[in-house]
Design a protein around this motif. Structure first.
Motif, PDB file in Angstrom:
ATOM      1  N   TYR A  77       0.831  -1.207   0.000  1.00 41.59           N
ATOM      2  CA  TYR A  77       0.000   0.000   0.000  1.00 41.59           C
ATOM      3  C   TYR A  77       0.861   1.251   0.000  1.00 41.59           C
ATOM      4  O   TYR A  77       1.962   1.271   0.541  1.00 41.59           O
ATOM      5  N   GLY A  78       0.321   2.319  -0.595  1.00 44.76           N
ATOM      6  CA  GLY A  78       0.976   3.618  -0.578  1.00 44.76           C
ATOM      7  C   GLY A  78       0.415   4.496   0.522  1.00 44.76           C
ATOM      8  O   GLY A  78      -0.669   4.238   1.060  1.00 44.76           O
ATOM      9  N   ASN A  79       1.119   5.572   0.831  1.00 40.50           N
ATOM     10  CA  ASN A  79       0.725   6.442   1.935  1.00 40.50           C
ATOM     11  C   ASN A  79      -0.518   7.276   1.648  1.00 40.50           C
ATOM     12  O   ASN A  79      -1.105   7.860   2.557  1.00 40.50           O
ATOM     13  N   SER A  80      -0.918   7.365   0.371  1.00 41.49           N
ATOM     14  CA  SER A  80      -2.134   8.105   0.030  1.00 41.49           C
ATOM     15  C   SER A  80      -3.309   7.175  -0.243  1.00 41.49           C
ATOM     16  O   SER A  80      -4.322   7.583  -0.805  1.00 41.49           O
ATOM     17  N   GLY A  81      -3.159   5.901   0.127  1.00 36.90           N
ATOM     18  CA  GLY A  81      -4.248   4.942  -0.036  1.00 36.90           C
ATOM     19  C   GLY A  81      -4.146   4.065  -1.263  1.00 36.90           C
ATOM     20  O   GLY A  81      -5.056   3.287  -1.544  1.00 36.90           O
ATOM     21  N   GLU A  82      -3.036   4.146  -2.003  1.00 37.21           N
ATOM     22  CA  GLU A  82      -2.879   3.310  -3.186  1.00 37.21           C
ATOM     23  C   GLU A  82      -2.786   1.836  -2.805  1.00 37.21           C
ATOM     24  O   GLU A  82      -2.163   1.473  -1.798  1.00 37.21           O
ATOM     25  N   VAL A  83      -3.412   0.997  -3.611  1.00 40.14           N
ATOM     26  CA  VAL A  83      -3.332  -0.449  -3.426  1.00 40.14           C
ATOM     27  C   VAL A  83      -2.476  -0.990  -4.571  1.00 40.14           C
ATOM     28  O   VAL A  83      -2.936  -1.115  -5.699  1.00 40.14           O
ATOM     29  N   TYR A  84      -1.231  -1.275  -4.262  1.00 34.59           N
ATOM     30  CA  TYR A  84      -0.287  -1.676  -5.301  1.00 34.59           C
ATOM     31  C   TYR A  84      -0.470  -3.144  -5.684  1.00 34.59           C
ATOM     32  O   TYR A  84      -1.047  -3.935  -4.943  1.00 34.59           O
ATOM     33  N   GLY A  85       0.074  -3.504  -6.843  1.00 37.70           N
ATOM     34  CA  GLY A  85       0.030  -4.894  -7.274  1.00 37.70           C
ATOM     35  C   GLY A  85      -0.151  -5.020  -8.771  1.00 37.70           C
ATOM     36  O   GLY A  85       0.115  -4.102  -9.542  1.00 37.70           O
ATOM     37  N   GLY A  86      -0.632  -6.181  -9.188  1.00 37.37           N
ATOM     38  CA  GLY A  86      -0.873  -6.464 -10.596  1.00 37.37           C
ATOM     39  C   GLY A  86      -1.707  -7.726 -10.719  1.00 37.37           C
ATOM     40  O   GLY A  86      -2.157  -8.297  -9.718  1.00 37.37           O
ATOM     41  N   LEU A  87      -1.929  -8.161 -11.953  1.00 36.33           N
ATOM     42  CA  LEU A  87      -2.678  -9.384 -12.234  1.00 36.33           C
ATOM     43  C   LEU A  87      -1.822 -10.330 -13.064  1.00 36.33           C
ATOM     44  O   LEU A  87      -0.997  -9.904 -13.867  1.00 36.33           O
ATOM     45  N   LEU A  88      -2.039 -11.624 -12.846  1.00 32.26           N
ATOM     46  CA  LEU A  88      -1.350 -12.648 -13.634  1.00 32.26           C
ATOM     47  C   LEU A  88      -2.388 -13.546 -14.298  1.00 32.26           C
ATOM     48  O   LEU A  88      -3.311 -14.032 -13.627  1.00 32.26           O
ATOM     49  N   ILE A  89      -2.249 -13.750 -15.595  1.00 34.28           N
ATOM     50  CA  ILE A  89      -3.105 -14.668 -16.339  1.00 34.28           C
ATOM     51  C   ILE A  89      -2.302 -15.930 -16.629  1.00 34.28           C
ATOM     52  O   ILE A  89      -1.267 -15.889 -17.303  1.00 34.28           O
ATOM     53  N   ASN A  90      -2.761 -17.034 -16.075  1.00 35.39           N
ATOM     54  CA  ASN A  90      -2.084 -18.319 -16.269  1.00 35.39           C
ATOM     55  C   ASN A  90      -2.467 -18.865 -17.640  1.00 35.39           C
ATOM     56  O   ASN A  90      -3.499 -19.505 -17.813  1.00 35.39           O
ATOM     57  N   ASP A  91      -1.647 -18.573 -18.622  1.00 39.73           N
ATOM     58  CA  ASP A  91      -1.898 -18.951 -20.010  1.00 39.73           C
ATOM     59  C   ASP A  91      -0.574 -19.373 -20.617  1.00 39.73           C
ATOM     60  O   ASP A  91       0.449 -19.445 -19.929  1.00 39.73           O
ATOM     61  N   ASP A  92      -0.576 -19.621 -21.888  1.00 38.14           N
ATOM     62  CA  ASP A  92       0.646 -19.981 -22.607  1.00 38.14           C
ATOM     63  C   ASP A  92       0.848 -18.989 -23.741  1.00 38.14           C
ATOM     64  O   ASP A  92       0.168 -19.087 -24.761  1.00 38.14           O
ATOM     65  N   PRO A  93       1.736 -17.998 -23.565  1.00 41.88           N
ATOM     66  CA  PRO A  93       2.625 -17.780 -22.422  1.00 41.88           C
ATOM     67  C   PRO A  93       1.911 -17.089 -21.257  1.00 41.88           C
ATOM     68  O   PRO A  93       0.788 -16.613 -21.403  1.00 41.88           O
TER      69      PRO A  93
END
Length: 309
Positions: free
Chosen positions: A17-33
């Protein structure tokens, strides 16, 4: 494992999390590739990315797409590059070359002329070089085994911003158009490479877009089967801030420091997240809006001061 599945073969990778309320991260799609969309949170994001790749026994030569490319993403890419040298980063063509040499080029003309000393200091914290950068545009559709990745450029918040759509999940990743902080929609992101006109075009697109899952940068992904894509908070903030800055301008000339002090005092706009607290992102927003007001003939500038026309 901190990463978790939110839909069929779609995983959320937390980044803190960031100090201004940001929710950090990302998404992963389990595919080929394997496909990753979004990357923020620095080392915490990297730890969780390593964990899920090992847990699912995925290839280390994944494709990583960015909707927004700010200081946060560049810092995170450096950590990923060090651990996954075979990973490839897909970034919109308007900013790809800049991201290849971020320490030298990224901060140039991005945050106005206010507080240039701190802008130079922050630049030195960026990596000298990033490898495996691939340019993408609206023509860069990619077909994995089970999903198609589509690129929809909307450079409103900054140059090189884009939307990314994954067909298998009906997933729309909207980057920074949805907001800058999930806790306060006033804290939208806009720098001098951005465009209010393109921002508004992006809003129009989102109002008509259909998706089952929406993933804004710095927020949690959410399902939209029973709702739409709301842009009203950021739209209102863009218009309100411009009018508020005009109201602060008087017939007596004021400096940017005076306007910034009054803006913070009357409207409570504060940035707490590094490095935007140091480079004064709120000052950039004021300078940006003053430029628009000057172009409209509503404000005059002389000797680094501003007054109503």
């Amino acid at each position: 494992m901190e990463a978790y599945e939110i839909d069929n073969n779609l995983y959320r990778i937390p980044g803190g999390y960031g100090n201004s309320g940001e929710v950090y991260g990302g998404l992963l799609i389990n595919d080929d590739p394997t496909i990753v969309i979004g990357a923020s949170g620095g080392r915490k994001f990297l730890r969780n990315l390593i964990e899920i790749i090992n847990e699912l026994q995925l290839s280390k030569s994944f494709r990583l797409y960015l909707t927004s490319t700010t200081f946060e993403e560049i810092d995170t890419l450096e950590h990923i590059q060090d651990h996954f040298p075979e990973a490839t980063f897909y970034i919109h063509q308007d900013i790809a070359n800049i991201v290849k040499s971020p320490r030298k080029e990224f901060m140039i003309d991005r945050f106005g002329k206010y507080n240039e000393k701190h802008i130079k200091s922050v630049s030195r914290r960026l990596p000298k070089k990033l490898e495996n950068i691939v340019e993408i545009s609206k023509m860069s559709t990619f077909k994995a085994k089970n999903t198609k990745i589509m690129i929809i450029p909307f450079g409103g918040p900054h140059r090189g911003h884009t939307f990314i759509y994954s067909t298998a999940q009906k997933l729309l990743c909207t980057g920074l158009v949805g907001g800058y902080s999930s806790t306060d929609k006033r804290l939208y992101y806009l720098d001098f490479t951005g465009s209010v006109k393109n921002y508004k075009n992006a809003f129009s697109f989102l109002k008509q877009a259909e998706a089952d899952i929406i993933f804004p940068a710095y927020e949690e992904p959410h399902f939209t089967k029973t709702g739409g894509i709301s842009t009203i908070e950021v739209e209102t903030a863009l218009e309100r801030d411009k009018e508020s800055i005009y109201e602060l301008c008087t017939l007596k000339p004021k400096t940017i420091d005076e306007l910034l002090d009054e803006f913070r005092r009357y409207y409570g706009f504060n940035i707490y997240t590094e490095p935007y607290d140091q480079i004064k992102l709120d000052a950039t927003l004021i300078e940006f809006n003053l430029k628009l007001l000057i172009e409209e003939g509503k404000v005059l500038t002389k000797d680094n001061t501003y007054r109503r026309a």
